[in-house]
Design a protein around this motif. Structure first.
Motif, PDB file in Angstrom:
ATOM      1  N   ALA A  23     -14.190   5.007 -15.134  1.00 13.51           N
ATOM      2  CA  ALA A  23     -15.337   4.742 -14.276  1.00 13.51           C
ATOM      3  C   ALA A  23     -14.985   3.932 -13.040  1.00 13.51           C
ATOM      4  CB  ALA A  23     -16.418   4.009 -15.076  1.00 13.51           C
ATOM      5  N   ALA A  24     -13.754   3.445 -12.956  1.00 11.29           N
ATOM      6  CA  ALA A  24     -13.397   2.522 -11.874  1.00 11.29           C
ATOM      7  C   ALA A  24     -12.446   3.155 -10.870  1.00 11.29           C
ATOM      8  CB  ALA A  24     -12.779   1.241 -12.446  1.00 11.29           C
ATOM      9  N   ILE A  25     -12.966   4.002  -9.997  1.00 17.21           N
ATOM     10  CA  ILE A  25     -12.191   4.497  -8.867  1.00 17.21           C
ATOM     11  C   ILE A  25     -12.438   3.545  -7.704  1.00 17.21           C
ATOM     12  CG2 ILE A  25     -11.878   6.334  -7.184  1.00 17.21           C
ATOM     13  CD1 ILE A  25     -12.681   8.326  -9.227  1.00 17.21           C
ATOM     14  N   THR A  26     -11.433   2.786  -7.350  1.00 18.55           N
ATOM     15  CA  THR A  26     -11.579   1.827  -6.263  1.00 18.55           C
ATOM     16  C   THR A  26     -11.260   2.519  -4.945  1.00 18.55           C
ATOM     17  OG1 THR A  26     -10.868   0.103  -7.769  1.00 18.55           O
ATOM     18  CG2 THR A  26     -10.897  -0.438  -5.443  1.00 18.55           C
ATOM     19  N   ILE A  27     -12.276   2.731  -4.144  1.00 19.63           N
ATOM     20  CA  ILE A  27     -12.065   3.419  -2.875  1.00 19.63           C
ATOM     21  C   ILE A  27     -11.455   2.464  -1.849  1.00 19.63           C
ATOM     22  CG2 ILE A  27     -13.251   4.574  -0.976  1.00 19.63           C
ATOM     23  CD1 ILE A  27     -15.199   5.699  -3.061  1.00 19.63           C
ATOM     24  N   ALA A  28     -11.961   1.220  -1.810  1.00 21.39           N
ATOM     25  CA  ALA A  28     -11.340   0.206  -0.955  1.00 21.39           C
ATOM     26  C   ALA A  28     -10.016  -0.202  -1.592  1.00 21.39           C
ATOM     27  CB  ALA A  28     -12.271  -0.988  -0.827  1.00 21.39           C
ATOM     28  N   ASN A  29      -8.962  -0.270  -0.800  1.00 18.07           N
ATOM     29  CA  ASN A  29      -7.646  -0.661  -1.321  1.00 18.07           C
ATOM     30  C   ASN A  29      -7.247   0.199  -2.517  1.00 18.07           C
ATOM     31  OD1 ASN A  29      -7.729  -2.880   0.537  1.00 18.07           O
ATOM     32  ND2 ASN A  29      -8.987  -3.982  -0.941  1.00 18.07           N
ATOM     33  N   SER A  30      -7.206   1.489  -2.333  1.00 21.90           N
ATOM     34  CA  SER A  30      -7.095   2.414  -3.456  1.00 21.90           C
ATOM     35  C   SER A  30      -5.729   2.364  -4.125  1.00 21.90           C
ATOM     36  CB  SER A  30      -7.391   3.841  -2.986  1.00 21.90           C
ATOM     37  OG  SER A  30      -6.470   4.244  -1.998  1.00 21.90           O
ATOM     38  N   ASN A  31      -5.710   2.808  -5.382  1.00 25.54           N
ATOM     39  CA  ASN A  31      -4.489   2.757  -6.169  1.00 25.54           C
ATOM     40  C   ASN A  31      -3.425   3.740  -5.685  1.00 25.54           C
ATOM     41  OD1 ASN A  31      -5.289   0.674  -7.905  1.00 25.54           O
ATOM     42  ND2 ASN A  31      -6.422   2.104  -9.199  1.00 25.54           N
ATOM     43  N   ASP A  32      -3.829   4.842  -5.098  1.00 24.71           N
ATOM     44  CA  ASP A  32      -2.825   5.765  -4.565  1.00 24.71           C
ATOM     45  C   ASP A  32      -2.050   5.105  -3.433  1.00 24.71           C
ATOM     46  OD1 ASP A  32      -4.229   7.130  -1.831  1.00 24.71           O
ATOM     47  OD2 ASP A  32      -5.627   6.425  -3.353  1.00 24.71           O
ATOM     48  N   GLN A  33      -2.712   4.271  -2.642  1.00 25.25           N
ATOM     49  CA  GLN A  33      -2.012   3.538  -1.598  1.00 25.25           C
ATOM     50  C   GLN A  33      -1.015   2.551  -2.197  1.00 25.25           C
ATOM     51  OE1 GLN A  33      -5.511   2.037   0.556  1.00 25.25           O
ATOM     52  NE2 GLN A  33      -4.835   3.196   2.346  1.00 25.25           N
ATOM     53  N   ALA A  34      -1.421   1.869  -3.274  1.00 20.33           N
ATOM     54  CA  ALA A  34      -0.519   0.929  -3.943  1.00 20.33           C
ATOM     55  C   ALA A  34       0.710   1.656  -4.465  1.00 20.33           C
ATOM     56  CB  ALA A  34      -1.245   0.222  -5.083  1.00 20.33           C
ATOM     57  N   ALA A  35       0.497   2.860  -5.016  1.00 16.60           N
ATOM     58  CA  ALA A  35       1.626   3.638  -5.519  1.00 16.60           C
ATOM     59  C   ALA A  35       2.553   4.041  -4.378  1.00 16.60           C
ATOM     60  CB  ALA A  35       1.122   4.874  -6.258  1.00 16.60           C
ATOM     61  N   GLY A  36       1.958   4.507  -3.272  1.00 17.97           N
ATOM     62  CA  GLY A  36       2.771   4.939  -2.143  1.00 17.97           C
ATOM     63  C   GLY A  36       3.533   3.808  -1.489  1.00 17.97           C
ATOM     64  N   GLU A  37       2.941   2.628  -1.454  1.00 12.82           N
ATOM     65  CA  GLU A  37       3.639   1.475  -0.874  1.00 12.82           C
ATOM     66  C   GLU A  37       4.814   1.053  -1.738  1.00 12.82           C
ATOM     67  OE1 GLU A  37       0.528  -1.337  -0.562  1.00 12.82           O
ATOM     68  OE2 GLU A  37      -0.453  -0.355   1.144  1.00 12.82           O
ATOM     69  N   SER A  38       4.634   1.127  -3.067  1.00 12.75           N
ATOM     70  CA  SER A  38       5.705   0.731  -3.986  1.00 12.75           C
ATOM     71  C   SER A  38       6.776   1.798  -4.097  1.00 12.75           C
ATOM     72  CB  SER A  38       5.124   0.439  -5.370  1.00 12.75           C
ATOM     73  OG  SER A  38       4.207  -0.625  -5.316  1.00 12.75           O
ATOM     74  N   ALA A  39       6.367   3.053  -4.046  1.00 13.03           N
ATOM     75  CA  ALA A  39       7.296   4.175  -4.192  1.00 13.03           C
ATOM     76  C   ALA A  39       6.894   5.264  -3.202  1.00 13.03           C
ATOM     77  CB  ALA A  39       7.273   4.715  -5.626  1.00 13.03           C
ATOM     78  N   PRO A  40       7.437   5.245  -1.984  1.00 10.62           N
ATOM     79  CA  PRO A  40       7.065   6.234  -0.976  1.00 10.62           C
ATOM     80  C   PRO A  40       7.301   7.673  -1.403  1.00 10.62           C
ATOM     81  CG  PRO A  40       8.235   4.411   0.037  1.00 10.62           C
ATOM     82  CD  PRO A  40       8.361   4.226  -1.447  1.00 10.62           C
ATOM     83  N   ASP A  41       8.160   7.875  -2.428  1.00 10.54           N
ATOM     84  CA  ASP A  41       8.414   9.232  -2.903  1.00 10.54           C
ATOM     85  C   ASP A  41       7.466   9.644  -4.022  1.00 10.54           C
ATOM     86  OD1 ASP A  41       9.581   7.329  -4.586  1.00 10.54           O
ATOM     87  OD2 ASP A  41      11.187   8.672  -5.243  1.00 10.54           O
ATOM     88  N   THR A  42       6.359   8.904  -4.203  1.00 14.73           N
ATOM     89  CA  THR A  42       5.348   9.304  -5.184  1.00 14.73           C
ATOM     90  C   THR A  42       4.905  10.729  -4.887  1.00 14.73           C
ATOM     91  OG1 THR A  42       4.582   7.038  -5.525  1.00 14.73           O
ATOM     92  CG2 THR A  42       3.048   8.807  -6.083  1.00 14.73           C
ATOM     93  N   ARG A  43       4.917  11.580  -5.924  1.00 21.38           N
ATOM     94  CA  ARG A  43       4.679  13.014  -5.709  1.00 21.38           C
ATOM     95  C   ARG A  43       3.198  13.387  -5.672  1.00 21.38           C
ATOM     96  NH1 ARG A  43       8.746  13.085  -9.561  1.00 21.38           N
ATOM     97  NH2 ARG A  43       7.328  13.796 -11.198  1.00 21.38           N
ATOM     98  N   THR A  44       2.402  12.751  -6.535  1.00 22.83           N
ATOM     99  CA  THR A  44       0.993  13.151  -6.585  1.00 22.83           C
ATOM    100  C   THR A  44       0.170  12.072  -7.252  1.00 22.83           C
ATOM    101  OG1 THR A  44      -0.539  14.937  -7.206  1.00 22.83           O
ATOM    102  CG2 THR A  44       1.115  14.318  -8.830  1.00 22.83           C
ATOM    103  N   PHE A  45      -1.098  12.026  -6.891  1.00 26.30           N
ATOM    104  CA  PHE A  45      -2.038  11.072  -7.478  1.00 26.30           C
ATOM    105  C   PHE A  45      -3.344  11.819  -7.701  1.00 26.30           C
ATOM    106  CE2 PHE A  45      -4.421   7.400  -8.407  1.00 26.30           C
ATOM    107  CZ  PHE A  45      -3.554   6.314  -8.526  1.00 26.30           C
ATOM    108  N   VAL A  46      -3.786  11.877  -8.965  1.00 30.29           N
ATOM    109  CA  VAL A  46      -5.002  12.602  -9.330  1.00 30.29           C
ATOM    110  C   VAL A  46      -6.044  11.617  -9.841  1.00 30.29           C
ATOM    111  CG1 VAL A  46      -6.017  14.373 -10.818  1.00 30.29           C
ATOM    112  CG2 VAL A  46      -3.700  14.687  -9.908  1.00 30.29           C
TER     113      VAL A  46
END
Length: 281
Positions: free
Chosen positions: A90-113
């Motif tokens: 139930a917790a999709i954080t649109i502000a400061n989203s988790n996909d951004q956190a993943a991409g910042e930590s690992a720029p080669d992140t392949r996908t986020f669903v």
């Protein structure tokens, strides 16, 4: 087609009816967005959140601690080599989203669903998260309480490689399933589907001994649809018994690898949530 996705009503599992698109009914995702200072909420969400704040002012601390925990958990999964993520709950954080956190930590992140059970949150997430710079993002609608239906969706084909480690982000999932048996079945199914070295980050709201808080929850949330089910810490430990957690285990979210972001260990007693990361060997 909308942003490369099929419409909401074509994505739904045949045996599940989505919540009504009714902005007069609060939804935990939008309430959470309000509590962390976001902009994607309606009056009903704000009123419900304020009722909870009135009953328990520390509600804001819990929400901010949960947001910070999700960022730390995503970064930890990335450090462990996870490059594909599936977030259900139930917790999709649109502000400061988790996909951004993943991409910042690992720029080669392949996908986020992301999986959203609320049509309004789904629309917001698609509008704001899909197509931005960073990891490719897919947002689908469906009932996260029945992951076997979600993972069989045509829209997921080719998005996630279940022969490679997957990062499961179960934020607002287990504590939004009222039945212990159903919650454990959902967790077991997901863990069985993913490859070895996959990891599952989760947090769970814990019970607060306050009749005022319980009454506020009952009055403000459509419990028959939303199923918010705080459990005691011991109950949560029993619910996930048998799974291996990385250090420091299943603990107050303020105490899980604190890094100075969000409420810290000094606010543990005022934060009504525990969390941790499971690893599949």
């Amino acid at each position: 087609m909308v942003d490369g996705h099929t419409p909401w009503d074509q994505e739904l599992a045949s045996n599940w009816e989505p919540p009504q698109i009714d902005t007069s009914v609060p939804h935990p995702n939008r309430m959470f967005n309000y509590l962390i200072g976001g902009k994607d909420h309606f009056k009903a969400d704000r009123d419900a959140a304020e009722a909870l704040i009135k009953a328990r002012p520390d509600t804001v601390i819990t929400a901010r601690a949960a947001e910070a925990f999700t960022r730390r958990a995503v970064r930890k999964l990335a450090e462990h080599g996870i490059r594909q993520f599936l977030q259900m709950g139930a917790a999709i954080t649109i502000a400061n989203s988790n996909d951004q956190a993943a991409g910042e930590s690992a720029p080669d992140t392949r996908t986020f669903v992301y999986v959203a059970d609320d049509p309004i949150s789904l629309a917001h997430a698609r509008a704001l998260l899909v197509g931005r710079p960073g990891p490719p993002v897919t947002v689908i609608g469906g009932n996260f309480r029945e992951p076997q239906d979600i993972l069989s969706r045509p829209g997921l084909i080719g998005k996630l490689d279940f022969d490679q480690p997957v990062g499961l982000l179960l934020f607002g999932m287990l504590d939004y399933i009222a039945s212990d048996r159903r919650a454990r079945r959902a967790l077991d199914y997901l863990m069985q589907r993913v490859a070895p070295d996959s990891m599952a980050a989760l947090f769970h709201v814990v019970e607060v001994e306050s009749e005022e808080v319980n009454n506020a929850l009952d009055k403000t949330l459509a419990q028959d649809q939303i199923e918010l089910t705080p459990r005691t810490a011991q109950h949560v430990h029993e619910l996930v018994d048998g799974y291996e957690f990385i250090d420091p285990g299943l603990v107050p979210i303020t105490n899980w690898h604190p890094d100075g972001t969000g409420p810290g260990p000094e606010l543990a007693e005022r934060t009504a949530a525990i969390g941790g990361v499971i690893i599949k060997r």
